[in-house]
Structure formats: structure tokens, C-alpha cells
Design an enzyme around this catalytic site. Structure first.
Site, PDB file in Angstrom:
ATOM      1  CD  GLU A 242      -5.693  31.850 -17.593  1.00 27.18           C
ATOM      2  OE1 GLU A 242      -6.907  31.582 -17.505  1.00 27.18           O
ATOM      3  OE2 GLU A 242      -5.254  32.995 -17.793  1.00 27.18           O
ATOM      4  NE  ARG A 243      -3.352  32.045 -11.424  1.00 20.41           N
ATOM      5  CZ  ARG A 243      -4.363  32.207 -10.584  1.00 20.41           C
ATOM      6  NH1 ARG A 243      -4.708  31.217  -9.771  1.00 20.41           N
ATOM      7  NH2 ARG A 243      -5.013  33.335 -10.518  1.00 20.41           N
TER       8      ARG A 243
END
Ligand code: FAD
Length: 279
Positions: A242-243
Site C-alpha cells: 500500500e505504501r
């Protein structure tokens, strides 16, 4: 990121798709506060865009993570934040744990249709009292025979009003907070799930964000991802995708915002993006 010819060809075909299928509708979707996720995802799935790094066995392309970053960066060409974020939720936020730890059952029944775009996915971690502090979530799944019975609520859920399933983090025991949690796939048409409200936002308007309640929601135990009690660890790993996705996506979108700020005409912005990235 130093891209090779294969990346550039992939990015060009995605760019073409964005110009034809997304950009012309962005203003309409931003005004409406939602976009037709399933319709768009099915088109993307047909071209392989939703399973770039996912196993070929389940319909993915089986490429390495550099192609996910190439995709995240190219999605930054979409002139809004909501649609790219919703796509990122489908590809890099709600499904990596299924691919990494899911059983054949989970992969066949949830990962495959997420890759084809037939299912819209969402990720359920945040709660009113648990944002950055993920370990503080209160939603729980009680064991009852072959089922889990889930109670609790989730907040700020992207794709929350349109999703077919949620990859949901819940407490499955009262043990230590980092080993009491599990990731469970919850079909969103299960009785007991209520979309409390679609949240109205200042930005990212085209992406629907919802508050959801779960009251005695019964889900078969085979819907668990991996092992019971390892959900916190799985979710921390899932956050890595996600990051990285968010960082890759910000490259072009933030440069576009700078160009708007410096009044660079729209027709020059795309060339400008390339120029700034190359420099
Ligand atoms: C548009 C949008 C879409 C979202 N989609 C999803 C989704 O699909 N699924 C999902 O599960 N969640 C989603 N979220 C929720 C998002 O992940 C949370 O907002 C995020 O985890 C931060 O939590 P919070 O809002 O409770 O802020 P808080 O955790 O209350 O943090 C507020 C501020 O305090 C700071 N802070 C927090 N703890 C500390 C500390 N210990 N020390 C110092 N500073 C600290 C934070 O950095 C931040 O600046 C979404 C949010 C938005 C806005």
C-alpha cells in the site's frame, strides 16, 4: 525508478487506456461522488491491469513488483485522486495478502474475480478509535462451529458502498494485541452488514468512502486468510504494498499539481511531467 523497455510499453498501454476510459469521465464522477467501479474494473481486468504482480495461475500476469510501481506511477496521469486510489485498493491494498497467504479456496473464489474485475474489493482496517494504531481495533470474530460471527464497525472504507468483498482485520481472541487478530474475507452481501453512510469528502470525491456496521455477520471459517492469530503481521506486510503504491502514484500526481500551481497550460503538463521525471 529506472524503467526498461517492457515497463515503458506497459505504461504506454495503460496511459492509452486512461485517456480513453477514465479521463473523459473524471469530472462527472467527481461531481457524483462515486465512479462505476465494477464497470471500470471489468474493462481493466480484461486487459490484465488488475493482476500485474498476481500469480498467472489465478489470472494474473505474474510480473515483479517494479511493474506495480510502473502502474501506480502511470495512474497518476488521471486528473483526480479518487479513481487511482480506488484502483490501488483493488490491486495493492485489499488483495496482496490473499495472493501471499490465501488458501486455494480463497484465491479461486476471491482473488481470481478481483483480478478479472468481476469483484470489487475493499480493505477493512480502520475504525473510529483505531487509525494509525491498528492494534487498537475492536471488531471481533467469535468462533461458532464452522463459522465466525463478526461484530463491530469499520470507518473510511474505500470502495465501501460498491465492494463485493472486504479483506477485514478482526480480533479472533483476547490474547496479546499483536497475535489476537486475523484477516478474514467477508462477502459484502452477507446479512448483518450495513453501509451506515457514504462519507462526503472535500477531495478524492470520485472514490466512495463508507462507514460500515457488522452485526452478527456469519462467515465460514474457510474464508480466513492464512493462519488465525497472524492477521496483524499479514496486514503489516500488506501495508508495505500500500505504501509503495502510494509513493509511486504520488510521483506524477504531485508534479501535475505543481504544474497547475505554476499555471503551466494543460496541453504542456504531460510533456512537463515526463521532463521533470527524467530530470
Ligand atoms: C480518503 C480516505 C480513504 C481511506 N480508505 C481506507 C480504507 O479503504 N480502509 C481502511 O481501513 N482505512 C482507510 N482510511 C483510513 C486511513 O487509513 C486512516 O485515516 C489512517 O490510518 C489514519 O488514521 P486516523 O484518521 O484515525 O488518524 P489518527 O491515527 O488519529 O492520526 C491523526 C494524526 O496523529 C498522528 N499520530 C497518530 N498516532 C501518533 C503517535 N503515536 N505519535 C505521533 N503522532 C501520531 C498521525 O500521524 C496523524 O497526523 C482512509 C482514509 C481516507 C481519508
Amino acid at each position: 525508478m529506472l524503467y526498461k523497455q517492457e515497463h515503458r510499453e506497459f505504461m504506454n498501454s495503460l496511459s492509452k487506456f486512461i485517456k480513453q476510459e477514465i479521463t473523459p469521465f473524471v469530472d462527472e464522477w467527481e461531481d457524483a461522488g462515486i465512479f462505476p467501479a465494477k464497470e471500470l474494473f471489468q474493462k481493466m481486468g480484461a486487459q490484465g491491469f488488475l493482476g500485474v504482480c498476481k500469480p498467472e495461475e489465478y489470472g494474473g500476469m505474474g510480473l515483479d513488483y517494479s511493474f506495480s510501481l510502473a502502474m501506480a506511477e502511470t495512474l497518476g496521469e488521471i486528473p483526480c485522486g479518487g479513481v487511482p486510489m480506488a484502483i490501488g485498493v483493488q490491486t495493492d491494498m485489499a488483495t496482496p495478502a490473499l495472493a501471499r497467504f490465501g488458501s486455494d479456496y480463497v484465491k479461486e473464489n476471491y482473488l481470481r474475480p478481483a483480478i478479472s474485475g468481476d469483484y470489487v474489493a475493499c480493505i477493512g482496517v480502520s475504525e473510529p478509535s483505531a487509525g494509525s494504531d491498528v492494534a487498537a481495533i475492536k471488531s471481533n470474530a467469535r468462533s461458532d462451529g464452522d463459522d465466525y460471527v463478526i461484530n463491530g464497525q469499520k470507518m473510511w472504507i474505500t470502495n465501501g458502498t460498491q465492494a463485493d468483498f472486504m479483506c477485514m482485520l478482526v480480533n479472533t481472541s483476547d490474547g496479546p494485541i499483536h497475535s489476537s487478530k486475523s484477516l478474514i474475507i467477508v462477502p459484502m452481501d452477507t446479512p448483518g452488514i450495513t453501509v451506515a453512510k457514504k462519507l462526503d469528502k472535500l477531495g478524492m470525491r470520485s472514490s466512495d468512502t463508507a462507514q460500515l456496521y457488522f452485526e452478527d455477520v456469519r462467515v465460514p471459517k474457510r474464508n480466513i486468510i492464512g493462519e488465525e492469530g497472524l492477521g496483524f503481521t499479514y496486514q503489516m506486510l500488506q501495508f508495505q504494498e500500500e505504501r509503495l503504491w502510494a509513493a509511486g502514484n504520488a510521483l506524477r500526481s504531485s508534479i501535475r499539481l505543481l504544474m497547475i500551481q505554476f499555471h503551466i497550460p494543460a496541453r504542456d503538463r504531460f510533456l512537463g511531467n515526463r521532463f521533470l521525471i527524467i530530470r
